[in-house]
Design a protein around this motif. Structure first.
Motif, PDB file in Angstrom:
ATOM      1  N   ASP A   1       0.853  -1.184   0.000  1.00 59.39           N
ATOM      2  CA  ASP A   1       0.000   0.000   0.000  1.00 59.39           C
ATOM      3  C   ASP A   1       0.889   1.235   0.000  1.00 59.39           C
ATOM      4  OD1 ASP A   1      -2.097   1.753   0.140  1.00 59.39           O
ATOM      5  OD2 ASP A   1      -2.485   1.457   2.272  1.00 59.39           O
ATOM      6  N   ALA A   2       0.795   2.054  -1.065  1.00 51.09           N
ATOM      7  CA  ALA A   2       1.639   3.235  -1.202  1.00 51.09           C
ATOM      8  C   ALA A   2       0.867   4.321  -1.943  1.00 51.09           C
ATOM      9  CB  ALA A   2       2.925   2.889  -1.956  1.00 51.09           C
TER      10      ALA A   2
ATOM     11  N   ALA B   1       9.393  13.172  -7.196  1.00 54.45           N
ATOM     12  CA  ALA B   1      10.649  12.438  -7.379  1.00 54.45           C
ATOM     13  C   ALA B   1      11.657  12.857  -6.319  1.00 54.45           C
ATOM     14  CB  ALA B   1      11.206  12.696  -8.775  1.00 54.45           C
ATOM     15  N   GLY B   2      12.335  11.863  -5.740  1.00 58.33           N
ATOM     16  CA  GLY B   2      13.337  12.134  -4.723  1.00 58.33           C
ATOM     17  C   GLY B   2      12.818  12.163  -3.310  1.00 58.33           C
ATOM     18  N   ASP B   3      11.486  12.231  -3.131  1.00 56.92           N
ATOM     19  CA  ASP B   3      10.917  12.259  -1.783  1.00 56.92           C
ATOM     20  C   ASP B   3      11.074  10.887  -1.116  1.00 56.92           C
ATOM     21  OD1 ASP B   3      10.217  14.853  -1.915  1.00 56.92           O
ATOM     22  OD2 ASP B   3       8.049  14.549  -1.993  1.00 56.92           O
ATOM     23  N   THR B   4      10.809  10.839   0.177  1.00 56.78           N
ATOM     24  CA  THR B   4      10.742   9.585   0.928  1.00 56.78           C
ATOM     25  C   THR B   4       9.295   9.355   1.333  1.00 56.78           C
ATOM     26  OG1 THR B   4      13.002   9.834   1.766  1.00 56.78           O
ATOM     27  CG2 THR B   4      11.550   8.337   2.965  1.00 56.78           C
ATOM     28  N   ILE B   5       8.750   8.187   0.975  1.00 57.93           N
ATOM     29  CA  ILE B   5       7.349   7.899   1.262  1.00 57.93           C
ATOM     30  C   ILE B   5       7.239   6.729   2.231  1.00 57.93           C
ATOM     31  CG2 ILE B   5       6.585   8.744  -0.988  1.00 57.93           C
ATOM     32  CD1 ILE B   5       6.295   5.783  -1.843  1.00 57.93           C
ATOM     33  N   ARG B   6       6.066   6.585   2.829  1.00 59.36           N
ATOM     34  CA  ARG B   6       5.778   5.471   3.728  1.00 59.36           C
ATOM     35  C   ARG B   6       5.043   4.394   2.939  1.00 59.36           C
ATOM     36  NH1 ARG B   6       8.186   5.160   8.527  1.00 59.36           N
ATOM     37  NH2 ARG B   6       6.373   4.779   9.829  1.00 59.36           N
ATOM     38  N   VAL B   7       5.521   3.143   3.051  1.00 61.76           N
ATOM     39  CA  VAL B   7       4.920   2.015   2.352  1.00 61.76           C
ATOM     40  C   VAL B   7       4.497   0.973   3.389  1.00 61.76           C
ATOM     41  CG1 VAL B   7       5.273   0.175   0.673  1.00 61.76           C
ATOM     42  CG2 VAL B   7       6.332   2.420   0.304  1.00 61.76           C
ATOM     43  N   THR B   8       3.222   0.624   3.368  1.00 62.38           N
ATOM     44  CA  THR B   8       2.698  -0.430   4.235  1.00 62.38           C
ATOM     45  C   THR B   8       2.643  -1.730   3.448  1.00 62.38           C
ATOM     46  OG1 THR B   8       1.372   1.202   5.421  1.00 62.38           O
ATOM     47  CG2 THR B   8       0.780  -1.104   5.712  1.00 62.38           C
ATOM     48  N   TRP B   9       3.017  -2.833   4.078  1.00 60.43           N
ATOM     49  CA  TRP B   9       3.086  -4.102   3.358  1.00 60.43           C
ATOM     50  C   TRP B   9       2.702  -5.262   4.262  1.00 60.43           C
ATOM     51  CZ3 TRP B   9       6.181  -7.812   5.460  1.00 60.43           C
ATOM     52  CH2 TRP B   9       7.128  -7.367   6.384  1.00 60.43           C
ATOM     53  N   THR B  10       2.311  -6.362   3.615  1.00 57.18           N
ATOM     54  CA  THR B  10       2.207  -7.658   4.275  1.00 57.18           C
ATOM     55  C   THR B  10       2.882  -8.670   3.366  1.00 57.18           C
ATOM     56  OG1 THR B  10       0.093  -8.267   3.239  1.00 57.18           O
ATOM     57  CG2 THR B  10      -0.001  -7.052   5.328  1.00 57.18           C
ATOM     58  N   GLY B  11       3.422  -9.744   3.937  1.00 54.37           N
ATOM     59  CA  GLY B  11       4.090 -10.741   3.120  1.00 54.37           C
ATOM     60  C   GLY B  11       4.806 -11.756   3.986  1.00 54.37           C
ATOM     61  N   PRO B  12       5.509 -12.704   3.355  1.00 57.90           N
ATOM     62  CA  PRO B  12       6.165 -13.764   4.127  1.00 57.90           C
ATOM     63  C   PRO B  12       7.331 -13.271   4.976  1.00 57.90           C
ATOM     64  CG  PRO B  12       6.724 -13.921   1.787  1.00 57.90           C
ATOM     65  CD  PRO B  12       5.633 -12.906   1.895  1.00 57.90           C
ATOM     66  N   ALA B  13       7.933 -12.128   4.609  1.00 54.66           N
ATOM     67  CA  ALA B  13       9.039 -11.545   5.385  1.00 54.66           C
ATOM     68  C   ALA B  13      10.190 -12.540   5.570  1.00 54.66           C
ATOM     69  CB  ALA B  13       8.548 -11.030   6.737  1.00 54.66           C
TER      70      ALA B  13
END
Length: 653
Positions: free
Chosen positions: A393-394, A400-412
Motif C-alpha cells: 500500500d503506497a 521524485a526524490g521524496d521519501t514515502i511510507r509504504v505499508t506491506w504484508t508478506g512472508p518476510a
C-alpha cells in the motif's frame, strides 16, 4: 572394497587463519565492497546477495573469541569517495553484529578500494601491532589514482601488515586484476579470484587459512552412526584418525571416541573395515560432538517430508540412502528433466534431515535423492508449493526524490525487500531504490530522482521474485536559488533557496562547464538553514551555483555568478635579523583564517610558510623571522586552498 568420502561444509576452514593461537592476538577486519556494481548478477543472483550468504555461512564457523571487525565502502552515498565506514570495530563475539551489518548493505556508490583498506588498517592500529585486512571487491578502484603505491606505503609503515584480496566477479578486466594483485603483493598478501558462490568461499578460505597449534583444550567426542538406524551396529569396531591441516594428531579405536583439542580446524576419519568416511570440523570455545553417518548397507534410498508448503519457505526433508560423495537432495518441477530437476539442493553430508529452500514460484514439485556420481535420482517425494501472498500500500503519486511510507504484508523471509523501478524494467533494473522488509511495516522508501511511471513491488530475495506490485507516478521536483551575480574569490556569500530539502540535498558552486563531482568545488547542505553561507572558490572566472539532490546528484536549479580576483598588498622591511620579530603591514580580503607567512623564496606547497600570523590579528602584524639566513618571501595566503595572493622578498641576515 573401501570407499573414501570427504564431507565438506560451505564455511568449514574459512577464516580459520583467525583461529591460530599466538602470544599476541592478531586482529582482522573484513573490507566488503558496497558499491553499486555489486548489484550485478552471477547465474541470475546479485553479487551482493551471494556475498551475504557466503559471509553469513562463514561467520558461523569462526570462534567467538577472535578479534574480527567489518569495514564497508560505497554503501551509503553515490559519487562519494569518502563513503567508507567501519561498521563493526574489531573485537571478540562480533559474529552476529557483522552478519546483521552485511545483510543490511545497500550498494549505491563508488569504489574507494585502497582508501577503505587504509581506513581498516588504521582502525587496527597497524603501525603498532600485527594486522590483517581481507578485501572483497568486484571492481576497479575509482577514487585513488595509485592504489599500488598506497599499499606499498601501508606495508612499509606497518609492524606486520597484510592485505589479502579477493576479486569477486571481475572476470578478465585487466585493470581490476592488476590493481588487486598489486595491493596483495605489495603487502605480502594473497590474491584470489572468484566468479561464483563456491569460488568465493574457496577464495576466502585460501587467503585466510592458517595452521592452528595443537594443545590440550576442549573435549571432542566422535561417534559413528548408520543412516536410518536408531542404534549403531558398530560397537567399538571403528578406527579413528584425527588430523590437523598438516599432520596426523591421534589414532585410536572406539565408538564413541574422545580427544582433547585446542581451537582450530581438523579432519576426522572413521573406518569400519568396509567404508572410510571423513568429516571436516572445527573447535572454537567449548566441548563438542562430531558425528559421521555411514550409508545404509542395502544401498536403497527414501525421502519423507510434508506434501504442501508455501513458496520461499524452508522445508525439512528426512532421508535414507548411500550418503556417498556428493549425493544430494534436490527440489525441482515435477515435469523437469536433466539439471532442471533441482532448482535448490542440499548435500546429504549436511545432515539428516536436510533443510531445503522451496522455490518462489507455486506449482507441483518433486523432492529427489540424487546420486553424486551420474546425478541419477533413486528416490522421490511429491510436493505441492502454494503461492506466497503479499500486499503493498503506497501513494499513487509523489514527488521524485521524496521519501514515502509504504505499508506491506508478506512472508518476510530473510532479505525480502520492497523496491521501486520504472515500468517495464527487467532483472536488477526493476529496483532503483529499495528497503528490506525487516525494517518493519510501514517502512520508508526513497523515491528515484527521475520523474515518470514507476512500480513498487514486494520482492522475495530468492531469484528476486516479485509477489505483488502497485503503480506510482513520480512528478518532477522543483527548486530555486537566490544568490549574488558577482563575488570576489574566497568570499562567503549568502544563498537563499527553496526545494524538496531531502536528506543530503546540498547547494554547490563549480565551473560553468564542469561535469560529475567537479560541478561543486565548494558546497553546503541545505539542512544548514536558509539562507546558506557558501564559500566562493579561489580562482577567478565564470561559475554556477546549483541545487543538487543528495541522491544521484541531480540538479534542480542553477544561477550563474562571476567571480573576480582578489588583491593584497604587503609592506615590510626588505631585510631582518634571523630569529627576530618583523613588523608587517598588509591590506587584503582579511577572510577568517587568512594568514601572512614567511618561507624560503624557492619553496613549494606547505614549505612556503615556516612562520606565520593570522590577518584577523590586525595590521600591522608581528611575525617571527626564521633562524636560518637566506632569501625568503613574505606571502599573503587565502585560507581556502592556501592560495597565495601576493609576496615581497625578505633577506634574513
Amino acid at each position: 572394497m573401501t570407499k573414501t568420502v570427504r564431507k565438506t561444509s560451505l564455511a568449514c576452514a574459512v577464516l580459520l587463519g583467525l583461529a591460530a593461537p599466538s602470544q599476541a592476538q592478531e586482529a582482522t577486519i573484513l573490507v566488503l565492497d558496497g558499491s553499486r556494481s555489486m548489484w550485478g548478477q552471477i547465474d541470475g543472483v546479485n553479487k551482493i546477495v551471494i556475498a551475504r550468504d557466503v559471509v553469513g555461512s562463514i561467520l558461523s564457523e569462526i570462534p567467538s573469541d577472535r578479534d574480527l571487525g567489518l569495514t564497508v565502502y560505497g554503501h551509503r552515498r553515490s559519487g562519494d569517495c569518502s563513503d567508507i565506514e567501519t561498521i563493526v570495530e574489531p573485537s571478540q563475539n562480533t559474529r552476529d553484529q557483522i552478519n546483521a551489518a552485511v545483510a543490511a548493505i545497500n550498494p549505491r556508490g563508488r569504489t574507494p578500494m585502497i582508501d577503505a583498506v587504509t581506513a581498516a588498517a588504521e582502525t587496527l592500529g597497524y603501525e603498532d601491532r600485527p594486522a590483517t585486512v581481507i578485501l572483497v571487491s568486484d571492481g576497479v578502484e575509482t577514487c585513488n589514482a595509485d592504489p599500488c603505491n598506497a599499499a606499498l606505503a601501508l606495508n612499509e609503515q606497518g609492524v606486520d601488515f597484510t592485505a589479502h584480496v579477493v576479486g569477486f566477479g571481475v572476470g578478465d578486466d585487466p585493470d581490476a586484476l592488476a590493481q588487486m594483485q598489486c595491493i596483495a603483493e605489495n603487502t605480502g598478501g594473497i590474491f584470489a579470484a572468484a566468479e561464483n558462490a563456491d569460488e568465493l568461499t574457496a577464495a576466502l578460505g585460501r587467503v585466510t587459512e592458517a595452521a592452528p597449534e595443537v594443545a590440550a583444550g576442549f573435549e571432542v567426542t566422535f561417534r559413528a552412526l548408520l543412516a536410518g538406524a536408531e542404534e549403531t551396529p558398530f560397537g567399538d569396531d571403528i578406527r579413528w584418525t584425527i588430523a590437523g591441516p598438516e599432520d596426523v594428531l591421534e589414532e585410536g579405536s572406539g565408538n564413541p571416541f574422545s580427544l582433547e583439542l585446542s581451537a582450530g580446524s581438523y579432519v576426522a576419519t572413521a573406518e569400519d573395515g568396509e567404508v572410510t568416511l571423513s568429516a571436516d570440523f572445527s573447535v572454537s570455545d567449548r566441548a563438542r560432538e562430531v558425528e559421521i553417518i555411514f550409508p545404509s548397507r542395502t544401498g536403497e534410498a527414501s525421502i519423507a517430508g510434508p506434501v504442501e508448503v508455501v513458496a520461499g519457505s524452508q522445508v525439512d526433508v528426512t532421508w535414507t540412502g548411500p550418503d556417498e560423495d556428493l549425493d544430494f537432495i534436490g527440489i525441482g518441477r515435477a515435469d523437469a528433466a536433466g539439471s532442471a530437476q533441482w532448482t535448490n539442493y542440499a548435500y546429504t553430508t549436511t545432515g539428516n534431515p536436510v533443510s531445503l529452500l522451496v522455490p518462489p514460484e507455486p506449482g507441483d514439485y518433486v523432492i529427489r535423492y540424487f546420486r553424486g556420481e551420474g546425478e541419477s535420482a533413486i528416490a522421490s517425494h511429491a510436493l505441492r508449493v502454494l503461492a506466497a501472498e503479499a500486499t503493498v500500500d503506497a501513494p499513487e503519486a509523489a514527488v521524485a526524490g521524496d521519501t514515502i511510507r509504504v505499508t506491506w504484508t508478506g512472508p518476510a523471509y530473510p532479505s525480502d525487500f520492497i523496491g521501486i523501478g520504472q515500468v517495464g524494467s527487467e532483472e536488477a533494473e526493476q529496483w532503483d531504490n529499495f528497503t528490506y522488509v525487516r525494517e518493519g511495516s510501514p517502512l520508508d522508501l526513497v523515491l528515484p530522482t527521475e520523474p515518470g511511471d514507476y512500480v513498487i513491488q514486494y520482492f522475495m530475495n530468492q531469484e528476486t521474485y516479485s509477489l505483488v506490485s502497485v503503480p506510482i507516478m513520480l512528478t518532477p521536483a522543483a527548486a530555486s536559488l537566490e544568490a549574488p551575480s558577482v563575488a570576489v574569490v574566497g568570499e562567503t556569500i549568502p544563498v537563499g533557496w527553496s526545494g524538496p530539502a531531502n536528506k543530503d540535498d546540498f547547494v554547490g558552486i563549480g565551473k560553468v562547464d564542469a561535469e560529475g563531482s567537479e560541478q561543486w568545488l565548494n558546497y553546503t547542505f541545505v539542512r544548514e538553514g536558509n539562507p546558506l553561507r557558501l564559500e566562493v572558490p579561489t580562482m577567478p572566472g565564470e561559475y554556477v551555483i546549483r541545487y543538487f539532490m543528495g541522491q544521484d546528484d541531480t540538479i534542480l536549479a542553477e544561477n550563474q555568478i562571476a567571480v573576480a580576483g582578489a588583491s593584497a598588498v604587503i609592506t615590510a622591511p626588505t631585510a631582518a635579523p634571523a630569529g627576530e620579530m618583523v613588523r608587517i603591514e598588509w591590506d587584503g580580503p582579511g577572510y577568517p583564517d587568512d594568514f601572512i607567512a614567511i618561507g624560503p623564496a624557492d619553496a613549494e606547497g606547505s614549505d612556503r610558510w615556516q612562520t606565520y600570523a593570522y590577518t584577523r590579528e590586525g595590521s600591522p602584524l608581528e611575525v617571527e623571522v626564521p633562524e636560518a639566513p637566506g632569501n625568503y618571501e613574505i606571502r599573503y595566503f587565502l585560507a581556502q586552498g592556501n592560495t597565495e595572493l601576493t609576496s615581497v622578498p625578505l633577506r634574513v641576515e
